[in-house]
Design an enzyme around this catalytic site. Sequence first.
Site, PDB file in Angstrom:
ATOM      1  N   LYS A   6      22.055  60.316  40.099  1.00 32.87           N
ATOM      2  CA  LYS A   6      22.522  58.975  39.087  1.00 32.87           C
ATOM      3  C   LYS A   6      20.953  57.689  39.596  1.00 32.87           C
ATOM      4  CE  LYS A   6      27.000  57.152  39.123  1.00 32.87           C
ATOM      5  NZ  LYS A   6      27.789  58.022  38.189  1.00 32.87           N
ATOM      6  N   GLY A  55      43.463  52.490  32.722  1.00 39.55           N
ATOM      7  CA  GLY A  55      42.161  52.274  32.431  1.00 39.55           C
ATOM      8  C   GLY A  55      41.743  53.491  31.822  1.00 39.55           C
ATOM      9  N   VAL A  66      40.572  56.069  31.465  1.00 37.53           N
ATOM     10  CA  VAL A  66      41.281  58.139  32.471  1.00 37.53           C
ATOM     11  C   VAL A  66      42.668  57.627  32.259  1.00 37.53           C
ATOM     12  CG1 VAL A  66      40.924  59.539  33.911  1.00 37.53           C
ATOM     13  CG2 VAL A  66      38.883  58.643  32.958  1.00 37.53           C
TER      14      VAL A  66
HETATM   15  P1  NAD Z   1      38.242  51.935  33.984  1.00 40.89           P
HETATM   16  O1  NAD Z   1      37.704  50.597  34.186  1.00 40.89           O
HETATM   17  O2  NAD Z   1      38.771  51.623  32.518  1.00 40.89           O
HETATM   18  O3  NAD Z   1      40.215  51.753  34.687  1.00 40.89           O
HETATM   19  C1  NAD Z   1      40.000  51.038  35.649  1.00 40.89           C
HETATM   20  C2  NAD Z   1      41.114  50.604  35.671  1.00 40.89           C
HETATM   21  O4  NAD Z   1      41.299  49.970  37.085  1.00 40.89           O
HETATM   22  C3  NAD Z   1      41.180  49.276  35.205  1.00 40.89           C
HETATM   23  O5  NAD Z   1      42.156  48.718  33.700  1.00 40.89           O
HETATM   24  C4  NAD Z   1      40.942  48.199  36.223  1.00 40.89           C
HETATM   25  O6  NAD Z   1      41.964  46.786  35.934  1.00 40.89           O
HETATM   26  C5  NAD Z   1      41.888  49.044  36.994  1.00 40.89           C
HETATM   27  N1  NAD Z   1      41.717  48.582  38.654  1.00 40.89           N
HETATM   28  C6  NAD Z   1      41.126  47.989  39.208  1.00 40.89           C
HETATM   29  N2  NAD Z   1      41.004  47.704  40.133  1.00 40.89           N
HETATM   30  C7  NAD Z   1      42.366  47.291  40.351  1.00 40.89           C
HETATM   31  C8  NAD Z   1      43.187  47.773  41.940  1.00 40.89           C
HETATM   32  N3  NAD Z   1      42.404  47.263  42.454  1.00 40.89           N
HETATM   33  N4  NAD Z   1      44.276  48.121  41.520  1.00 40.89           N
HETATM   34  C9  NAD Z   1      45.002  48.823  40.162  1.00 40.89           C
HETATM   35  N5  NAD Z   1      43.880  48.565  39.292  1.00 40.89           N
HETATM   36  C10 NAD Z   1      42.723  48.013  39.272  1.00 40.89           C
HETATM   37  O7  NAD Z   1      37.399  53.158  34.087  1.00 40.89           O
HETATM   38  P2  NAD Z   1      37.978  54.506  33.971  1.00 40.89           P
HETATM   39  O8  NAD Z   1      36.692  54.971  33.095  1.00 40.89           O
HETATM   40  O9  NAD Z   1      39.605  54.833  33.265  1.00 40.89           O
HETATM   41  O10 NAD Z   1      37.847  55.547  35.384  1.00 40.89           O
HETATM   42  C11 NAD Z   1      38.582  55.186  36.378  1.00 40.89           C
HETATM   43  C12 NAD Z   1      37.691  56.151  38.297  1.00 40.89           C
HETATM   44  O11 NAD Z   1      37.979  57.210  37.137  1.00 40.89           O
HETATM   45  C13 NAD Z   1      36.950  55.208  38.397  1.00 40.89           C
HETATM   46  O12 NAD Z   1      37.095  55.332  39.607  1.00 40.89           O
HETATM   47  C14 NAD Z   1      35.602  55.774  37.855  1.00 40.89           C
HETATM   48  O13 NAD Z   1      34.476  55.592  38.507  1.00 40.89           O
HETATM   49  C15 NAD Z   1      36.164  57.542  37.869  1.00 40.89           C
HETATM   50  N6  NAD Z   1      35.952  58.451  36.628  1.00 40.89           N
HETATM   51  C16 NAD Z   1      36.064  58.279  35.276  1.00 40.89           C
HETATM   52  C17 NAD Z   1      34.801  59.050  34.454  1.00 40.89           C
HETATM   53  C18 NAD Z   1      35.515  58.993  32.964  1.00 40.89           C
HETATM   54  O14 NAD Z   1      35.182  60.148  31.981  1.00 40.89           O
HETATM   55  N7  NAD Z   1      35.871  57.749  32.239  1.00 40.89           N
HETATM   56  C19 NAD Z   1      34.470  60.419  34.937  1.00 40.89           C
HETATM   57  C20 NAD Z   1      34.815  60.527  36.986  1.00 40.89           C
HETATM   58  C21 NAD Z   1      35.606  59.612  37.469  1.00 40.89           C
END
Ligand code: NAD
Length: 370
Positions: free
Chosen positions: A95, A197, A199
């Site tokens: 990372k 968001g 995912v």
């Molecule tokens: P994203 O930033 O698109 O979505 C996250 C969402 O969570 C946002 O809409 C944000 O407003 C909301 N949020 C933040 N704090 C919050 C809270 N306290 N309460 C409620 N909502 C809140 O991110 P993503 O790509 O959808 O990823 C989501 C999670 O999954 C992250 O932890 C990321 O590390 C993990 N993840 C994502 C992927 C991927 O392919 N995108 C892969 C593995 C893990």
Amino acid sequence: MNVMDEVDVTEKAGGISIFEQTSKMGHEQIVFCQDNATGLKAIIGVHNTVLGPALGGTRFWNYATEEEAIVDVLRLSRGMTYKAAVSGLNLGGGKAVIIGDVTKLKNEAFLRRFGKFVNSLGGRYITAEDMNMKTSDMEYIGMETKHVTGLPVEMGGSGDPSPVTAYGVYMGMKAAAKKAYGSDSLNGKKVSVQGVGQVGMYLVNHLVKEGAIVSITDINQERLAKVSSDTGATVVGMDEIYDLDVDIYAPCAMGATLNDNTIGRLKASVIAGAANNQLEHEGRHGQMLIDAGILYAPDFVINAGGIINISGELAGAYNKQQAYSWTEKIYDTTHNIFALATEKNIPTQDAAMKLAEKRIEDIGRVKLSM
Ligand code: NAD
């Protein structure tokens, strides 16, 4: 590397030397990258390369202190080792973090300078997207190194990993439902999703399509309203999500939401979500979930769709259908982890880590053989 060398995700590096910390967590190499002309300050963490090159995204974050950045890169790179290993990929864990204000610093020269540093590792580390990094940023990095993934689809890359990640989480959730309720059907199951968001939104689509009764929350009210009107999911308050009378809780926002303050409030029998590092403390909170009668689908197992997708890009011509079919195997992997956890009477997180460690050990031995 050993399950017992667990690390509290809130643990601070303060007071412990970097070598002490890396030795405890089993890292191979930490690279500090600095360039005065562009203002670049980055740290690349290579945790383990036994199974293959260390793959993991680059996170751009305005860390309050350097210690915070170091802790993040150590913890995240180690997590990638486990994720790749348990998913059956021939990849190690790495990372990178870039320190600073993304709105002020990020430009072509800055990203290409970072690309040069990635290139200097000769392929031991392969980068991808993470927070505050987009596919277009990968294009600039790719001008200085071939060790970059997550390129746009039109450049032969695998593009946005989120839909595949969501599909994997959905598979893991179904495996957990099978274990907890005897059937993997989510029809009629009450599911709460924290964070809609990239995912979370795709996950809600799968759930609603299967007939689940979905509640959602998010900080971003605009996004929340859009997902609700598109899918019919019910909007709930940000704190209310922990007290809902649901069958399944899916954390899809930030890490460490399973902690001393929340576990006692949860009514769900299953936790299965996308967020990384959901357990604030791997050992203690894993056990607390067992005591509360909650089945936890380990985050790094069921959110591996993104890295599985990227591994397809690394293998040559990216094939979306194949990426989805590989991701579908998360169902069986999750099932195997539950079986091991039951057999050994250990938390599911520990079982998943044991499976990952065993694969690294076994394949490491194969690699050394004639
Ligand atoms: P994203 O930033 O698109 O979505 C996250 C969402 O969570 C946002 O809409 C944000 O407003 C909301 N949020 C933040 N704090 C919050 C809270 N306290 N309460 C409620 N909502 C809140 O991110 P993503 O790509 O959808 O990823 C989501 C999670 O999954 C992250 O932890 C990321 O590390 C993990 N993840 C994502 C992927 C991927 O392919 N995108 C892969 C593995 C893990």
